[in-house]
Design an enzyme around this catalytic site. Structure first.
Site, PDB file in Angstrom:
ATOM      1  N   ASP A 138       0.865  -1.183   0.000  1.00  0.00           N
ATOM      2  CA  ASP A 138       0.000   0.000   0.000  1.00  0.00           C
ATOM      3  C   ASP A 138       0.901   1.233   0.000  1.00  0.00           C
ATOM      4  O   ASP A 138       1.585   1.516   0.989  1.00  0.00           O
ATOM      5  CB  ASP A 138      -0.886  -0.040   1.253  1.00  0.00           C
ATOM      6  CG  ASP A 138      -1.892   1.093   1.284  1.00  0.00           C
ATOM      7  OD1 ASP A 138      -1.812   1.997   0.430  1.00  0.00           O
ATOM      8  OD2 ASP A 138      -2.752   1.074   2.192  1.00  0.00           O
ATOM      9  N   ASP A 182      -3.180   2.614  -5.769  1.00  0.00           N
ATOM     10  CA  ASP A 182      -1.993   2.570  -4.900  1.00  0.00           C
ATOM     11  C   ASP A 182      -1.879   1.291  -4.069  1.00  0.00           C
ATOM     12  O   ASP A 182      -1.151   1.269  -3.087  1.00  0.00           O
ATOM     13  CB  ASP A 182      -1.974   3.805  -3.981  1.00  0.00           C
ATOM     14  CG  ASP A 182      -3.152   3.843  -3.036  1.00  0.00           C
ATOM     15  OD1 ASP A 182      -4.104   3.075  -3.248  1.00  0.00           O
ATOM     16  OD2 ASP A 182      -3.124   4.644  -2.090  1.00  0.00           O
ATOM     17  N   GLU A 183      -2.571   0.232  -4.467  1.00  0.00           N
ATOM     18  CA  GLU A 183      -2.487  -1.012  -3.700  1.00  0.00           C
ATOM     19  C   GLU A 183      -2.380  -2.233  -4.615  1.00  0.00           C
ATOM     20  O   GLU A 183      -2.991  -2.260  -5.677  1.00  0.00           O
ATOM     21  CB  GLU A 183      -3.738  -1.194  -2.828  1.00  0.00           C
ATOM     22  CG  GLU A 183      -3.830  -0.194  -1.697  1.00  0.00           C
ATOM     23  CD  GLU A 183      -5.010  -0.474  -0.780  1.00  0.00           C
ATOM     24  OE1 GLU A 183      -5.396  -1.639  -0.624  1.00  0.00           O
ATOM     25  OE2 GLU A 183      -5.535   0.502  -0.230  1.00  0.00           O
TER      26      GLU A 183
END
Ligand SMILES: [Mg+2]
Length: 360
Positions: free
Chosen positions: A14, A112-113
């Site tokens: 993350d 973003d993960e």
């Protein structure tokens, strides 16, 4: 399965405060300052919320989703910038390419993960911890970004672990540590357990995952339907969901439920305008184009209508979203019933040019 002799090992990565981090990369003078990405605190347009903020801003109590006016009261000295989704999308593409190289199987789940299955290349959790350190170092060198990583026997635990020591965290949960890790955590730490389920479980006297794990699967199924079995597995550290390369997302949808059912169409139109902006921002963030726009209108008494309209070609213009949403809503404009909820959805999605070229 051939090739795997050791345990199943999953990483969840993350990226830390991703939008602010992209802004700081472009403009290093923001580093170390409270930085808020979102609406203009001095402009009066739209709904105006904080989309993301730096850890320095969080110290002032600023949070994502908070009205920008509230953020400004908490932190008037902060730096406020409007989101630049081109920048975030491009940075994300490059960061994900870096991460992908470190995975046997890779699954990006948002801008973003990502999950990484490393069971083949890492024979033990100790190897996986070293591997995670390399991932973090490489991302720092290549992109100047920090990432929080969870290392665990399955996806749900890896995700909870990555959230434990942000920013720049590395949290490992070995198979023999699963129970002690899960036990004290609040049930809402489980990804997919929302506010409603949390409240329901609390009404049954269940606060922690440890307590949840004591409830028989049968009872959870009676309470929650199919989701009960899933939840029982997660609470007991048993989850087999594989890390899978995702196909393209099928749709992006946003909704707004009114606190009180609304008859004033001006209020509804304002809500629709916020939804237009929000769904369009998400489209750009994911670097997609769309062809179809739909709206959802729910009246008091839960009668719900959806309407859709398809464009001739793939576009990413906000004006097209707005025009179609208004066109579709016209049918309901004269309706006297109170409205409870409105939603907007973009579907028939396709990658924007740059991304397609890179994937190809
Ligand atoms: Mg993040």
């Amino acid at each position: 399965m051939s090739g795997i002799t050791g345990p199943r090992i999953i990483l969840h990565c993350d990226l830390d405060a991703f939008y602010p981090s992209c802004e700081i990369k472009r403009n290093p003078s923001f580093a170390g300052k409270p930085l808020i990405v979102g609406a203009d605190p001095k402009g009066g347009h739209g709904r105006g919320v904080v989309m993301s903020c730096s850890y320095e801003a969080r110290k002032f109590g600023v949070r994502s989703g908070m009205p920008i006016s509230q953020a400004y009261k908490l932190c008037p000295q902060g730096e406020y910038v409007r989101p630049d989704f081109e920048l975030y999308g491009e940075t994300s593409d490059r960061a994900m390419e870096v991460l992908r190289k470190f995975a046997d199987k890779f699954e990006q789940t948002s801008i973003d993960e990502a999950y990484m299955d490393v069971s083949v290349r890492c024979k033990s959790f100790d190897e996986a911890i070293d591997h995670a350190r390399k991932v973090k170092a490489e991302l720092k060198t290549a992109e100047g970004l920090t990432v929080s990583v969870g290392v665990a026997p399955n996806k749900s635990i890896a995700k909870m672990a990555s959230d434990m020591n942000k920013p720049d965290g590395l949290t490992t949960v070995k198979p023999e540590e699963v129970r002690t890790f899960l036990e004290p955590l609040s049930v809402n730490k489980i990804s997919g357990v929302g506010k409603k389920t949390t409240e329901f479980l609390q009404e049954q006297g269940i606060q922690t995952i440890g307590q949840l794990s004591q409830i028989p699967a049968k009872k959870l199924t009676d309470w929650l339907g199919k989701g009960g079995v899933w939840l029982w597995g997660i609470a007991n550290g048993i989850e087999e969901a594989p890390v899978e390369e995702r196909g393209l997302r099928k749709s992006i949808s946003v909704e707004q439920t009114f606190e009180r059912d609304v008859q004033n169409k001006q209020v509804v139109l304002e809500a629709l305008e916020s939804l237009v902006q929000e769904v369009h921002e998400r489209l750009l963030a994911e670097r997609l184009r769309f062809r179809t726009v739909s709206i959802k209108v729910r009246f008091e008494g839960f009668q719900t209508f959806t309407r859709e309209k398809t464009h001739t070609g793939y576009v990413d213009d906000q004006d097209v979203v707005r025009e179609y949403v208004h066109h579709l809503f016209r049918e309901f404009e004269k309706d006297r019933r109170r409205i409870r909820l409105v939603g907007a959805k973009l579907s028939d999605l396709k990658p924007a040019e740059g991304k397609q070229a890179r994937l190809g």
